[in-house]
Design a protein around this motif. Sequence first.
Motif, mmCIF file in Angstrom:
data_model
loop_
_atom_site.group_PDB
_atom_site.id
_atom_site.type_symbol
_atom_site.label_atom_id
_atom_site.label_comp_id
_atom_site.label_asym_id
_atom_site.label_seq_id
_atom_site.Cartn_x
_atom_site.Cartn_y
_atom_site.Cartn_z
ATOM 1 N N UNK A 87 0.971 -1.113 -0.113
ATOM 2 C CA UNK A 87 -0.057 -0.089 -0.088
ATOM 3 C C UNK A 87 0.889 1.202 -0.098
ATOM 4 N N UNK A 88 0.394 2.165 -0.978
ATOM 5 C CA UNK A 88 1.212 3.499 -0.989
ATOM 6 C C UNK A 88 2.520 3.305 -1.793
ATOM 7 N N UNK A 89 3.301 2.215 -2.483
ATOM 8 C CA UNK A 89 3.977 1.841 -3.248
ATOM 9 C C UNK A 89 3.834 1.862 -4.612
ATOM 10 N N UNK A 90 4.190 2.682 -5.574
ATOM 11 C CA UNK A 90 3.873 2.660 -6.735
ATOM 12 C C UNK A 90 5.070 3.006 -7.509
ATOM 13 N N UNK A 91 5.445 2.304 -8.519
ATOM 14 C CA UNK A 91 6.430 2.634 -9.720
ATOM 15 C C UNK A 91 5.929 1.994 -10.858
ATOM 16 N N UNK A 92 5.311 3.025 -11.785
ATOM 17 C CA UNK A 92 4.740 2.590 -13.025
ATOM 18 C C UNK A 92 5.734 2.067 -14.018
ATOM 19 N N UNK A 93 6.895 2.625 -13.988
ATOM 20 C CA UNK A 93 7.847 1.975 -14.959
ATOM 21 C C UNK A 93 8.297 0.605 -14.578
ATOM 22 N N UNK A 94 8.444 0.259 -13.171
ATOM 23 C CA UNK A 94 8.630 -1.028 -12.984
ATOM 24 C C UNK A 94 7.779 -1.958 -13.011
ATOM 25 N N UNK A 95 6.345 -1.254 -13.045
ATOM 26 C CA UNK A 95 5.092 -2.307 -13.278
ATOM 27 C C UNK A 95 5.249 -2.730 -14.906
ATOM 28 N N UNK A 96 5.363 -1.580 -15.773
ATOM 29 C CA UNK A 96 5.581 -1.842 -17.204
ATOM 30 C C UNK A 96 6.721 -2.937 -17.286
ATOM 31 N N UNK A 97 7.848 -2.868 -16.675
ATOM 32 C CA UNK A 97 8.930 -3.794 -16.881
ATOM 33 C C UNK A 97 8.794 -5.215 -16.589
ATOM 34 N N UNK A 98 8.023 -5.224 -15.352
ATOM 35 C CA UNK A 98 7.721 -6.471 -14.802
ATOM 36 C C UNK A 98 6.550 -7.396 -15.425
ATOM 37 N N UNK A 99 5.592 -6.632 -15.943
ATOM 38 C CA UNK A 99 4.447 -7.372 -16.661
ATOM 39 C C UNK A 99 4.961 -7.700 -18.040
ATOM 40 N N UNK A 100 5.904 -6.709 -18.603
ATOM 41 C CA UNK A 100 6.446 -7.081 -19.935
ATOM 42 C C UNK A 100 7.242 -8.455 -19.947
ATOM 43 N N UNK A 101 7.846 -8.510 -18.543
ATOM 44 C CA UNK A 101 8.606 -10.001 -18.646
ATOM 45 C C UNK A 101 7.695 -11.078 -18.165
ATOM 46 N N UNK A 102 6.519 -10.858 -18.450
ATOM 47 C CA UNK A 102 5.397 -11.954 -18.142
ATOM 48 C C UNK A 102 5.351 -12.328 -16.586
ATOM 49 N N UNK A 103 5.772 -11.476 -15.644
ATOM 50 C CA UNK A 103 5.461 -11.580 -14.281
ATOM 51 C C UNK A 103 4.535 -10.645 -13.635
ATOM 52 N N UNK A 104 3.297 -11.518 -13.108
ATOM 53 C CA UNK A 104 2.155 -10.411 -12.787
ATOM 54 C C UNK A 104 2.820 -9.840 -11.484
ATOM 55 N N UNK A 105 2.134 -8.369 -11.509
ATOM 56 C CA UNK A 105 2.686 -7.604 -10.338
ATOM 57 C C UNK A 105 1.517 -6.782 -9.928
ATOM 58 N N UNK A 106 1.461 -6.555 -8.651
ATOM 59 C CA UNK A 106 0.284 -6.013 -7.843
ATOM 60 C C UNK A 106 0.955 -4.673 -7.270
#
Length: 150
Positions: A117-136
Amino acid sequence: MTTSESPAQRSWQDPASVDLMLDELETWAVVGLSGDPSRTAYSIAALLQERGKRIVPVHPQFADPGAPAVLGEQGYATLAEIPFEVDVVDVFRRSEAAGEFADQAVSIGAKGVWFQLGVVDEDAFERTTAADVPMVMDTCPAIEWRRRGR
């Protein structure tokens, strides 16, 4: 989606990703988990254990070979030092420091990444999901279990 949620925020909390991590993935590396019971990481790690998850503390203090176990589990200074498979990397760090742990999670073969909660990094989200790793991002297992009535 509530009116206060943006479409991006909704995708950060994709129900399928939340379900996968909470229902199917067992070993959670908890980045930022020291032995301090006053910290949120400690109480959430204890909850994860209560729900049947294996937790793995990850904190720089574990570079000291004399560092005590946390919640009965040996800790590691880095994700790369964990000598067994990790399913979820759960990150309790400020947003500006969290992205590197998403990248490390991908590099160690984690099956999911959870930013608290409160931790957001949109670039990390894009990199992680682009690597086919689900992220919340920007939620907590306690909140999600409560939302599901469990």
